[in-house]
Design a protein around this motif. Sequence first.
Motif, PDB file in Angstrom:
ATOM      1  N   GLY A  49       1.098  -0.808  -0.123  1.00  0.00           N
ATOM      2  CA  GLY A  49       0.205  -0.174  -0.013  1.00  0.00           C
ATOM      3  C   GLY A  49       0.792   1.251   0.561  1.00  0.00           C
ATOM      4  O   GLY A  49       2.144   0.797   0.348  1.00  0.00           O
ATOM      5  N   ALA A  50       0.774   2.318  -0.711  1.00  0.00           N
ATOM      6  CA  ALA A  50       1.133   3.138  -0.979  1.00  0.00           C
ATOM      7  C   ALA A  50       0.657   4.817  -0.636  1.00  0.00           C
ATOM      8  O   ALA A  50      -0.467   4.934  -1.104  1.00  0.00           O
ATOM      9  CB  ALA A  50       2.694   3.011  -2.132  1.00  0.00           C
ATOM     10  N   MET A  51       1.935   5.559  -1.236  1.00  0.00           N
ATOM     11  CA  MET A  51       1.565   7.408  -0.661  1.00  0.00           C
ATOM     12  C   MET A  51       0.355   7.544  -2.239  1.00  0.00           C
ATOM     13  O   MET A  51       0.033   8.333  -2.548  1.00  0.00           O
ATOM     14  CB  MET A  51       2.078   7.554  -0.287  1.00  0.00           C
ATOM     15  N   ASP A  52       0.517   6.685  -3.793  1.00  0.00           N
ATOM     16  CA  ASP A  52      -0.141   7.024  -4.627  1.00  0.00           C
ATOM     17  C   ASP A  52      -1.734   6.603  -4.554  1.00  0.00           C
ATOM     18  O   ASP A  52      -2.435   6.478  -5.741  1.00  0.00           O
ATOM     19  CB  ASP A  52       0.582   6.122  -5.840  1.00  0.00           C
ATOM     20  N   CYS A  53      -1.825   6.062  -3.381  1.00  0.00           N
ATOM     21  CA  CYS A  53      -3.457   5.540  -3.376  1.00  0.00           C
ATOM     22  C   CYS A  53      -4.013   3.869  -3.385  1.00  0.00           C
ATOM     23  O   CYS A  53      -5.377   4.521  -3.964  1.00  0.00           O
ATOM     24  CB  CYS A  53      -4.489   6.312  -3.429  1.00  0.00           C
ATOM     25  N   GLN A  54      -2.818   3.861  -4.117  1.00  0.00           N
ATOM     26  CA  GLN A  54      -3.367   2.206  -4.314  1.00  0.00           C
ATOM     27  C   GLN A  54      -2.852   1.234  -3.907  1.00  0.00           C
ATOM     28  O   GLN A  54      -1.984   0.790  -2.677  1.00  0.00           O
ATOM     29  CB  GLN A  54      -2.502   2.007  -5.709  1.00  0.00           C
ATOM     30  N   VAL A  55      -3.042  -0.243  -3.554  1.00  0.00           N
ATOM     31  CA  VAL A  55      -2.970  -1.705  -2.712  1.00  0.00           C
ATOM     32  C   VAL A  55      -3.189  -1.892  -3.860  1.00  0.00           C
ATOM     33  O   VAL A  55      -3.803  -2.377  -5.141  1.00  0.00           O
ATOM     34  CB  VAL A  55      -4.032  -1.601  -2.278  1.00  0.00           C
ATOM     35  N   ARG A  56      -1.914  -3.126  -3.984  1.00  0.00           N
ATOM     36  CA  ARG A  56      -0.938  -3.341  -5.716  1.00  0.00           C
ATOM     37  C   ARG A  56      -1.099  -5.369  -3.896  1.00  0.00           C
ATOM     38  O   ARG A  56      -0.155  -5.306  -3.261  1.00  0.00           O
ATOM     39  CB  ARG A  56      -0.425  -3.420  -5.820  1.00  0.00           C
TER      40      ARG A  56
END
Length: 160
Positions: A49-56
């Motif tokens: 999960g990241a600062m780019d608002c995405q969960v991968r």
Amino acid sequence: DDCTCIIWDRRLAARSGSCIAQRFETGHTRNIFGVRFLPNTSDAFLVTGAMDCQVRLHEIRPDGEVVTRVHRCHTDRVKDVEVEEGNPHNYWSAAEDGTVRQFDRRCAEVQTLIDLGHEVAGSHAEVKSVAISAARPWLIATGSADPIARVWDRRAMSAG
């Protein structure tokens, strides 16, 4: 910022001089704040999960190929990801949009399990962390930008 995932294995250093077992680009475009292996998958599935608002969700195949599923369900930074001990299917994310999302790797559906914007009237509550109880996995705890640690009973919740 570096959005690379590096999996280390200290045992490799004696043989090859490097501890890097696997290196791959996650696809994130901003800082990664949360990383977890899904349990009981022989470390074949990794959630970020990241600062780019995405969960991968990254599937690391035996041949080294990495296949990634991208979830663009948050509207603000993802601050934490969590897994449940012994559960190889489900994972959760906590974000500054005030939500905790629940995922199942067997399907593409994403559920909003907690929305502090609806739970905490009149405030923009960010979720900074999420934890699943190992002893009672139906309990989920969240940490926020306020001084309250909340514990939720997933059995009594309806995911939306």
